[in-house]
Design an enzyme around this catalytic site. Structure first.
Site: not given
Ligand code: FAD
Length: 437
Positions: A260, A263, A292, A327, A345, A368
């Site tokens: 993650e 990512w 759209w 997420n 989007w 997105w």
């Molecule tokens: P955890 O699951 O604990 O993951 C740890 C860290 O890994 C996160 O804090 C983040 O920095 C990174 N991470 C995890 N998943 C992703 C991912 N898919 N893409 C990129 N980094 C990731 N993440 C953001 O940090 N900022 C946003 O603005 C954001 N917008 C999103 C919008 C959409 C439509 C979607 C589908 C996902 C988005 N995410 C975003 C990715 C992800 O949903 C969040 O990082 C995550 O839910 C944050 O919760 P957590 O800190 O508990 O993550």
């Protein structure tokens, strides 16, 4: 004008003293370090409402930094204007040898930094930048033919092959903290000075994440009713946590959690290599042919959590109330807006940007465009989440739904804004027509 030379450290996405690359190098220079922060009016004016979770977070973090710096006889000089204006003022007050920063990879930040660098160089002031918020950036991870990766799995493989203990070495600043410029300044603007008000019910997540949570991440991370993810997004966004320390922890405990974090680096690399996404364009240009529907009443229903699809509504209410959304639910709500309602989007991206505590351009745009199928490594356009099936799989006992819609009654809920099967077919038609062109 003070004649004793100093250097400046400009805080941006790195609001911590510990293990901060640019700050480390500034402190090791032979000059006292003046720490600064700018509430950039060009950025603040983009926010729609007077309540903004990120501004509040920064404001709180600056007070913490100020307290820490006071312990070293120093302070943070905080301004509320633009970097051009502030640096011009600083140059009139101090003899500045160099300005140190950590790199920011977003297009607007890159432009801002180039402008400031040019301004300073004309005055014979060095502008020194360092990598801090990611392990690998820019050209660090490329394919064998020298082009950037656009698919996550091979990128992450190369990332893991590339990483060495040296990349995780922390920059131990503590011995140099006596090198901060000595002065006293309590001049932190209040939230209302900045044009903002305090948001009710906002809770900032702790900076610590337990080994236990990371160990159980695989089993728990997909269930929104469980506190099974780290909530570190905001800390990573503003650098209140060191990415090097977190990656080291992830490496030793759980590869899925590490993925993650990769990512996050992947999306930052995409932003760097493909800046057209920073200008509102689809990563894959043919997806900009989609026509759209953009129905404003339906958009409002989505924003307010009143679509009649409980899992979508619960997610939007969680976001509106707390600034966080799980997420799995981000994927469901985004997919619903784009494919069920055929709303651009970019509308959803902007709504999330304004509401999410952990908003980060690269990850948000990546998420997105993933849901819209227009992104680099996105869900295929014909895969359309069924909110009912997603609920059965990930919120079987409706615990998440009931938490955010306390009076939820499955037999007497708002009627669905659109029929699922009808919306699915409509989206398939619209997408396939656009992609035929
Ligand atoms: P955890 O699951 O604990 O993951 C740890 C860290 O890994 C996160 O804090 C983040 O920095 C990174 N991470 C995890 N998943 C992703 C991912 N898919 N893409 C990129 N980094 C990731 N993440 C953001 O940090 N900022 C946003 O603005 C954001 N917008 C999103 C919008 C959409 C439509 C979607 C589908 C996902 C988005 N995410 C975003 C990715 C992800 O949903 C969040 O990082 C995550 O839910 C944050 O919760 P957590 O800190 O508990 O993550």
């Amino acid at each position: 004008m003070k004649s004793d030379p100093i250097v400046i450290f400009w805080f941006r996405r790195d609001l911590r003293l510990d293990d901060n690359t640019g700050l480390y190098h500034a402190l090791k220079s032979q000059y006292p370090v003046l720490p600064i922060f700018i509430f950039d009016t060009d950025i603040l004016k983009q926010f729609e409402t007077p309540e903004n979770a990120q501004v509040e977070f920064i404001h709180q973090q600056l007070q913490i930094l100020q307290k820490e710096l006071r312990g070293y006889g120093s302070s943070i000089e905080i301004d509320h204007s633009t970097p051009e204006v502030f640096f011009d003022n600083l140059c009139k007050q101090y003899t500045i040898k160099a300005v140190y920063i950590n790199e920011d990879y977003e297009l607007s930040a890159r432009r801002r930094d180039t402008d400031i660098e040019n301004f300073l160089r004309k005055k014979d002031i060095d502008f020194l930048s360092f990598k801090d918020q990611v392990i690998f950036s820019k050209e660090d991870i490329l394919k064998d033919d020298g082009t950037p990766y656009t698919v996550f799995t091979p990128y992450s493989k190369r990332w893991k092959q590339h990483i060495q203990p040296v990349h995780l070495q922390s920059f131990d600043n503590r011995d140099f903290f006596s090198n901060f410029y000595k002065f006293e300044n309590d001049n932190i603007p209040s939230l209302s000075d900045l044009g903002f008000t305090q948001r009710r019910g906002l809770i900032f997540p702790p900076i610590e994440v337990s080994d236990h949570l990371i160990k159980n991440y695989n089993q728990q991370r997909d269930y929104p009713s469980i506190e099974g993810t780290s909530r570190l997004g905001i800390h990573l966004r503003f650098g209140t946590i060191s990415i090097r320390k977190l990656i080291a922890k992830a490496q030793s405990i759980n590869d899925t959690f590490l993925n993650e974090l990769i990512w996050r680096e992947f999306y930052h690399a995409i932003t760097w290599h493909f800046p057209h996404i920073c200008k509102g364009q689809a990563f894959k240009p043919q997806y900009d042919e989609i026509v759209w529907r953009n129905n404003e009443t339906e958009f409002t229903a989505w924003c307010e959590g009143k679509t009649g699809y409980p899992i979508v509504d619960a997610g939007m209410r969680q976001l509106n109330e707390t600034g966080f959304m799980h997420n799995r639910i981000r994927m469901i709500t985004a997919s619903f807006l784009i494919k069920h309602l055929l709303i651009d989007w970019r509308w959803g991206e902007a709504y999330f940007a304004n509401k999410l505590l952990d908003f980060d351009f690269a990850a948000n745009n990546g998420g997105w465009q993933w849901a819209a199928s227009s992104g680099c490594d996105a869900v295929p356009y014909f895969r359309i989440f069924n909110p009912q099936l997603q609920t059965e799989k990930f919120d079987k006992h409706l615990e998440y739904i009931k938490r955010w819609i306390p009076d939820f009654d499955p037999l007497n809920y708002i009627p669905p804004i659109v029929n699922h099967e009808f919306a699915r077919k409509r989206a398939l038609d619209v997408y396939s027509n656009a992609l035929k062109k």
